[in-house]
Design an enzyme around this catalytic site. Structure first.
Site, PDB file in Angstrom:
ATOM      1  N   ARG A   1      31.672  36.389  44.405  1.00  0.00           N
ATOM      2  CA  ARG A   1      31.693  36.199  45.863  1.00  0.00           C
ATOM      3  C   ARG A   1      30.770  37.125  46.744  1.00  0.00           C
ATOM      4  O   ARG A   1      30.217  36.318  47.680  1.00  0.00           O
ATOM      5  CB  ARG A   1      33.146  36.479  46.458  1.00  0.00           C
ATOM      6  CG  ARG A   1      34.192  35.486  46.062  1.00  0.00           C
ATOM      7  CD  ARG A   1      35.678  36.063  45.996  1.00  0.00           C
ATOM      8  NE  ARG A   1      36.034  36.370  47.240  1.00  0.00           N
ATOM      9  CZ  ARG A   1      37.064  37.377  47.617  1.00  0.00           C
ATOM     10  NH1 ARG A   1      37.712  37.756  46.515  1.00  0.00           N
ATOM     11  NH2 ARG A   1      37.687  37.813  48.516  1.00  0.00           N
TER      12      ARG A   1
ATOM     13  N   ARG B   1      45.380  38.575  45.164  1.00  0.00           N
ATOM     14  CA  ARG B   1      44.932  37.058  45.325  1.00  0.00           C
ATOM     15  C   ARG B   1      44.295  36.860  44.048  1.00  0.00           C
ATOM     16  O   ARG B   1      43.427  37.603  43.532  1.00  0.00           O
ATOM     17  CB  ARG B   1      43.879  37.049  46.477  1.00  0.00           C
ATOM     18  CG  ARG B   1      44.531  36.595  47.912  1.00  0.00           C
ATOM     19  CD  ARG B   1      43.618  36.771  49.084  1.00  0.00           C
ATOM     20  NE  ARG B   1      42.020  36.334  48.847  1.00  0.00           N
ATOM     21  CZ  ARG B   1      41.289  36.290  49.763  1.00  0.00           C
ATOM     22  NH1 ARG B   1      41.465  36.897  50.782  1.00  0.00           N
ATOM     23  NH2 ARG B   1      40.180  35.813  49.258  1.00  0.00           N
TER      24      ARG B   1
ATOM     25  N   ARG C   1      30.114  29.282  56.799  1.00  0.00           N
ATOM     26  CA  ARG C   1      29.809  30.070  55.695  1.00  0.00           C
ATOM     27  C   ARG C   1      28.341  29.738  55.014  1.00  0.00           C
ATOM     28  O   ARG C   1      27.931  30.449  54.087  1.00  0.00           O
ATOM     29  CB  ARG C   1      30.935  30.176  54.641  1.00  0.00           C
ATOM     30  CG  ARG C   1      31.431  31.292  54.141  1.00  0.00           C
ATOM     31  CD  ARG C   1      32.607  31.077  53.172  1.00  0.00           C
ATOM     32  NE  ARG C   1      33.107  32.156  52.305  1.00  0.00           N
ATOM     33  CZ  ARG C   1      34.234  32.795  52.952  1.00  0.00           C
ATOM     34  NH1 ARG C   1      34.828  32.549  54.056  1.00  0.00           N
ATOM     35  NH2 ARG C   1      34.760  33.824  52.188  1.00  0.00           N
TER      36      ARG C   1
END
Ligand code: ADP
Length: 218
Positions: A172, A161, A88
């Protein structure tokens, strides 16, 4: 085959990874799922990861890389794997290369799932995930379950979530652009990237992905 899946949160990586891994007979390795399993089991690793995930930030590399390597060292991953959510950032991509090189291996393809940003926010903010299997996902508008709060596939409980709130999604996405997108250029320079659109029906995207991977291997 050793495949890396990349794309923004909400691109459908988890959903596609499950189908692709099955079609290709390789394990699906999701660092997000590994962290969530550790959190629900209350392990020390889960405790370390939880705050970062809640804030939409990356879990530190020292924790993540060791966890991913442990998983890739398991017997079922010897013949190949599909990585979802790892690497990532560039440090993780370099660590992965180093790990594979030690075993005389390398990444075969990087599948990049493209999706417009406003679509991402819509998808994630309405997403509901099954507690039993994170590949079982629903949407409050686009893909309602037959009974509210219950997974159509296995009867599991559906929940939102903790990191799927609109505010955390924006965080994000910011982290994705800053940290993760650079790995696409890194892999492009090695000639490994195939990009496909992640819009359309789930099975259409899977087919598109299978075709793109086959063309890459040919
Ligand atoms: P999504 O792709 O939808 O953002 P994931 O389940 O892959 O969801 O990841 C959720 C969260 O888990 C990330 O926002 C991050 O906090 C953490 N995480 C997952 N994989 C990594 C990784 N490779 N490095 C650091 N943090 C990670």
């Amino acid at each position: 085959m050793r495949i890396v899946l990349v794309g923004p949160p909400g691109a459908g990586k988890g959903t596609q990874a499950a189908y692709l891994a099955e079609n290709l007979s390789i394990p699906h390795i999701s660092t997000g799922d590994l962290f969530r399993a550790n959190i629900s089991q209350g392990t020390p690793l889960g405790k370390q990861a939880q705050e970062y995930m809640r804030a939409g930030q990356l879990v530190p590399d020292e924790v993540t890389i060791g966890m991913a390597e442990d998983r890739m060292n398991q017997a079922d991953a010897a013949g190949g794997f599909l990585l979802d959510g790892f690497p990532r950032n560039l440090a993780q991509a370099e660590a992965l290369d180093g790990f594979l090189r030690e075993h005389d291996l390398s990444v075969d393809a990087v599948l990049d799932l493209e999706v417009p940003e406003d679509e991402v926010v819509k998808r994630i903010a309405g997403r509901r995930t099954c507690r039993n299997d994170s590949a079982h996902t629903f949407h409050v508008e686009y893909k309602k379950p037959q009974a509210e709060g219950v997974c159509d596939e296995c009867g599991g409980e559906l929940y939102q979530r903790e990191d799927d709130s609109e505010e955390t999604v924006r965080k994000r996405l910011e982290v994705y652009h800053r940290e993760t997108e650079p790995i696409i250029d890194y892999y492009k320079s090695k000639g490994l990237v195939v990009t496909i659109s992640a819009l359309g029906k789930v099975n259409e995207v899977t087919q598109r992905a299978m075709d793109a991977l086959a063309a890459k291997a040919a």
